[in-house]
Design an enzyme around this catalytic site. Structure first.
Site, mmCIF file in Angstrom:
data_model
loop_
_atom_site.group_PDB
_atom_site.id
_atom_site.type_symbol
_atom_site.label_atom_id
_atom_site.label_comp_id
_atom_site.label_asym_id
_atom_site.label_seq_id
_atom_site.Cartn_x
_atom_site.Cartn_y
_atom_site.Cartn_z
ATOM 1 N N ILE A 1 0.834 -1.202 0.000
ATOM 2 C CA ILE A 1 0.000 0.000 0.000
ATOM 3 C C ILE A 1 0.867 1.249 0.000
ATOM 4 O O ILE A 1 0.626 2.196 -0.759
ATOM 5 C CB ILE A 1 -0.940 0.011 1.219
ATOM 6 C CG1 ILE A 1 -1.897 -1.186 1.174
ATOM 7 C CG2 ILE A 1 -1.739 1.316 1.281
ATOM 8 C CD1 ILE A 1 -2.836 -1.185 0.006
ATOM 9 N N ASP B 1 10.619 3.735 5.990
ATOM 10 C CA ASP B 1 10.384 2.299 6.125
ATOM 11 C C ASP B 1 11.556 1.668 6.867
ATOM 12 O O ASP B 1 12.697 2.126 6.749
ATOM 13 C CB ASP B 1 10.222 1.652 4.744
ATOM 14 C CG ASP B 1 9.438 0.352 4.818
ATOM 15 O OD1 ASP B 1 8.327 0.308 4.261
ATOM 16 O OD2 ASP B 1 9.919 -0.613 5.434
ATOM 17 N N SER C 1 12.309 2.970 12.290
ATOM 18 C CA SER C 1 11.131 2.290 12.820
ATOM 19 C C SER C 1 10.203 3.279 13.498
ATOM 20 O O SER C 1 10.652 4.232 14.159
ATOM 21 C CB SER C 1 11.560 1.217 13.828
ATOM 22 O OG SER C 1 10.435 0.687 14.496
ATOM 23 N N LYS D 1 0.673 -6.891 9.611
ATOM 24 C CA LYS D 1 -0.694 -7.148 9.140
ATOM 25 C C LYS D 1 -1.036 -8.620 8.998
ATOM 26 O O LYS D 1 -2.194 -8.954 8.749
ATOM 27 C CB LYS D 1 -0.917 -6.459 7.790
ATOM 28 C CG LYS D 1 -0.030 -6.991 6.679
ATOM 29 C CD LYS D 1 -0.342 -6.327 5.351
ATOM 30 C CE LYS D 1 0.465 -6.958 4.226
ATOM 31 N NZ LYS D 1 0.145 -6.367 2.914
ATOM 32 N N LYS E 1 -10.813 -5.870 9.546
ATOM 33 C CA LYS E 1 -10.601 -6.804 10.669
ATOM 34 C C LYS E 1 -10.652 -6.105 12.027
ATOM 35 O O LYS E 1 -10.664 -6.761 13.069
ATOM 36 C CB LYS E 1 -9.263 -7.527 10.498
ATOM 37 C CG LYS E 1 -9.256 -8.468 9.285
ATOM 38 C CD LYS E 1 -7.890 -9.089 9.075
ATOM 39 C CE LYS E 1 -7.926 -10.073 7.924
ATOM 40 N NZ LYS E 1 -8.282 -9.458 6.630
ATOM 41 N N ASN F 1 -9.580 -6.955 2.044
ATOM 42 C CA ASN F 1 -8.361 -7.573 1.561
ATOM 43 C C ASN F 1 -7.919 -6.938 0.252
ATOM 44 O O ASN F 1 -8.738 -6.633 -0.616
ATOM 45 C CB ASN F 1 -8.598 -9.076 1.344
ATOM 46 C CG ASN F 1 -8.874 -9.779 2.665
ATOM 47 O OD1 ASN F 1 -7.984 -10.272 3.317
ATOM 48 N ND2 ASN F 1 -10.147 -9.808 3.058
ATOM 49 N N GLY G 1 -3.196 -8.873 -4.518
ATOM 50 C CA GLY G 1 -1.848 -8.664 -5.026
ATOM 51 C C GLY G 1 -0.881 -8.110 -4.008
ATOM 52 O O GLY G 1 0.309 -7.994 -4.284
#
Length: 621
Positions: free
Chosen positions: A303, A323, A351, A377, A419, A456, A459
């Site tokens: 994403i 990242d 982080s 995730k 979720k 969801n 890919g």
């Protein structure tokens, strides 16, 4: 000699040959016109007209060649000649003959008036025949040539796309051994009719029967205007045959509206979802992103990287990719450098757990907009490492949200998940806590905090489709947890479009939810993918049901009962009403949760349950 040079030489030779042929045809057209005017014998033509013909022969030839060149008669690929090229020929010949009439009259070299018209007719016919003869011969040879290796094709749809497609297949180098044997169309008035000699043999209800009767090897879906639901339904019938399925992209999305054989692609499982793609108001996105400093945490993930791709084209003053995984961050950095060389992109490693690192970044760059995509995730992994889920998802989100408030960011957009609704797993519960963090900060900060909740993502790393593909490539079996498990699905670009749109709509405190249509059974996805890969279920490839994993439930929800729905300008994007909770008690529990996570408490689920009352953990099996 490289291929480019060979192609240039071949093109030059082809043009020289065409010009030489046209020189002959141009002069023969005038001579034939004179012969027709004077009883088809040369001796009957008066000498003065022979003289005038000879005097103006070279100028007329040069005029015609110049007109042909400017009308781009020598620039077309004549193996793909169509009505458009015929129009060009008529146009060029008409201009040539008008000049012929005018100049010969001015120079007193005029011919009989009927000669000019007949010259035009002969010129159009001969030049057209010379261009279309190659295609005519090739089509004829292909139609009557059959071999045991021929691929027999059924085309779905009897519209304009099929009309062009059949014609192109007959001469295409890419489909030299392919032959269209029948056409299917739902319009009963077309059944029994012919397109380029190919019969429309039935409607969608006849697909399976006709595939057997005509020994079809390949089915091409050629209805570019079909709705996603129609496409899904027809392809669902097609996949029950043993034929390879392919699909023609939307005609109007192609350059110049032309169908290119090379653009026909294999049917993908996405074609079977049956939902229109989410459309986003690009202008509203550009308005709030342009000239801003934008930070994307988890910018190297599925994403996050797509967010960076879409954001960079909207001209932010600076895009910061943050990242912890250097390889992912490096990959997206290099991609953006190649595709957007003028973009101001900064790639930083670190982080979200590290407050000092975040403090340094916010102090130095003062980001205006933050997209928080950094998170653990994977549901099963977080079930066995719940403390890590708390550290990264909960504490990481809190750290970034606090920095956004401290340094006066305009917007903070959290990437959440369906979720988080009535969670049965640690990952979903931690994401629900993240939503609560966003809500609590929004009430006391000038920054607009929002969350974006979706299902969801097809890919993305760890999603079900790549897993199924790997299992199929390995020879199977394909594993499905439960035959009744269902999920909402969306593509990565759709998910990112929702995130960007949410940023545009954000006024603070909202939970944005995408209307993703009907949920899809994972079992159906597995079966479709097996068939689309060319295997027969139960013969070449099997499905094994492994049982629900820890923390997994049969279906996901997008809203809790108390949240309700509010529409936005985009009818597919809704806003869930925030659920109120005790903010002071929440802050206390958050501090307790952080301490417990770093103390590696074994019973952290009970603390999570206190923070998220709707959390109902499934027992590990």
């Amino acid at each position: 000699m490289n291929q480019t040079k060979k192609d240039m030489i071949q093109l030059f030779v082809r043009r020289v040959c065409l010009i030489a042929m046209d020189i002959v045809l141009i002069n023969m057209s005038v001579l034939l016109a004179l012969l027709m005017r004077f009883n088809v014998t040369i001796s009957s033509i008066p000498e003065e007209y022979i003289y005038k013909y000879e005097q103006f022969m070279i100028p007329f030839t040069l005029i015609a060649l110049v007109v042909f060149w400017f009308c781009r008669i020598y620039h077309s690929l004549w193996e793909y000649a169509s009505i458009t090229e015929l129009y060009k020929i008529v146009e060029a010949c008409t201009i040539t003959e008008v000049i012929h009439v005018c100049v010969t009259m001015m120079l007193e070299l005029g011919l009989p008036r009927s000669t000019y018209f007949m010259t035009w007719v002969f010129l159009v016919v001969s030049v057209s025949a010379s261009r279309f003869m190659y295609r005519f011969i090739r089509t004829g040879l292909n139609r009557y040539r059959t071999t045991d290796d021929d691929i027999r094709i059924m085309i779905i749809g009897a519209g304009n796309a099929t009309n062009v497609l059949i014609r192109e297949i007959s001469i295409s180098h890419y489909l030299a051994n392919s032959r269209v044997v029948c056409v299917i169309d739902d319009n009963p008035n077309k059944v029994g009719k012919y397109i380029h000699g190919i019969k429309v043999v039935g409607t969608r209800d006849d697909i399976k029967e006709m595939a057997k009767q005509y020994d079809v090897d390949e089915i091409i879906f050629a209805i570019p205007s079909a709705s996603p639901e129609n496409r899904r339904d027809i392809l669902s019938i097609c996949k029950e045959t043993d034929c390879e399925l392919k699909i023609l992209p939307g005609v109007y999305q192609m350059v110049d509206g032309e169908i290119n054989i090379k653009d026909i692609r294999r049917v993908d499982v996405l074609d079977l979802l049956g939902r229109n793609p989410v459309e986003v108001d690009i202008e509203s996105i550009m308005g709030y992103v342009k000239d801003k400093v934008v930070l994307v945490t988890g910018g190297g993930g599925s994403i996050g990287s797509e967010l960076c791709r879409q954001l960079v084209s909207h001209k932010p003053r600076k895009l910061i990719i943050f990242d912890i995984y250097e390889n992912n961050a490096y990959d997206i950095q290099q991609e953006l450098c190649i595709n957007h060389a003028d973009a101001n992109v900064e790639t930083l490693i670190g982080s979200v757990r590290n407050v000092g690192r975040l403090e340094d970044i916010f102090k130095k760059y003062h980001p205006d907009i933050i997209y928080h995509a950094a998170a653990h995730k994977h549901v099963p992994l977080m079930e066995v490492s719940p403390n890590e889920a708390v550290k990264n998802n909960v504490i990481g989100t809190y750290n970034v949200a606090r920095m956004a408030d401290k340094y006066g960011a305009e917007k903070f957009v959290l990437i959440s998940t369906d979720k988080a609704v009535n969670p049965t797993n640690v990952m979903g519960a931690t994401k629900r806590i993240c939503e609560m963090i966003v809500q609590s900060f929004n009430e006391k900060s000038d920054t607009d905090y929002v969350a974006v909740r979706f299902g969801n993502v097809l890919g993305s790393n760890g999603s079900v489709i790549p897993l199924f593909k790997k299992q199929i490539e390995a020879g199977g079996p394909v594993t499905v947890t439960d035959p009744n498990i269902i999920r909402y699905f969306m593509t990565i670009p759709e998910a990112v479009s929702l995130v960007l749109q949410a940023g545009a709509y954000a006024r603070g405190g909202e939970i944005f939810v995408l209307d993703m249509g009907e949920p899809v059974k994972i079992d159906d996805l597995a079966k479709n993918l097996i068939r689309l890969s060319g295997y027969t279920l139960g013969v070449d490839m099997n499905i094994v049901y492994t049982g629900l994993r820890p923390g997994e439930k049969l279906y996901e929800e997008l809203l809790m009962d108390e949240e309700g729905l509010q529409e936005t300008a985009n009818k597919l994007i809704h806003i869930g009403k925030p659920i109120d909770f005790d903010k002071e008690n929440f802050a206390h529990n958050l501090a307790r949760l952080e301490k417990s996570a770093y103390d590696e408490t074994e019973d952290i689920r009970s603390i999570i349950k206190e923070v998220v009352p709707t959390y109902q953990p499934r027992q590990q099996q």
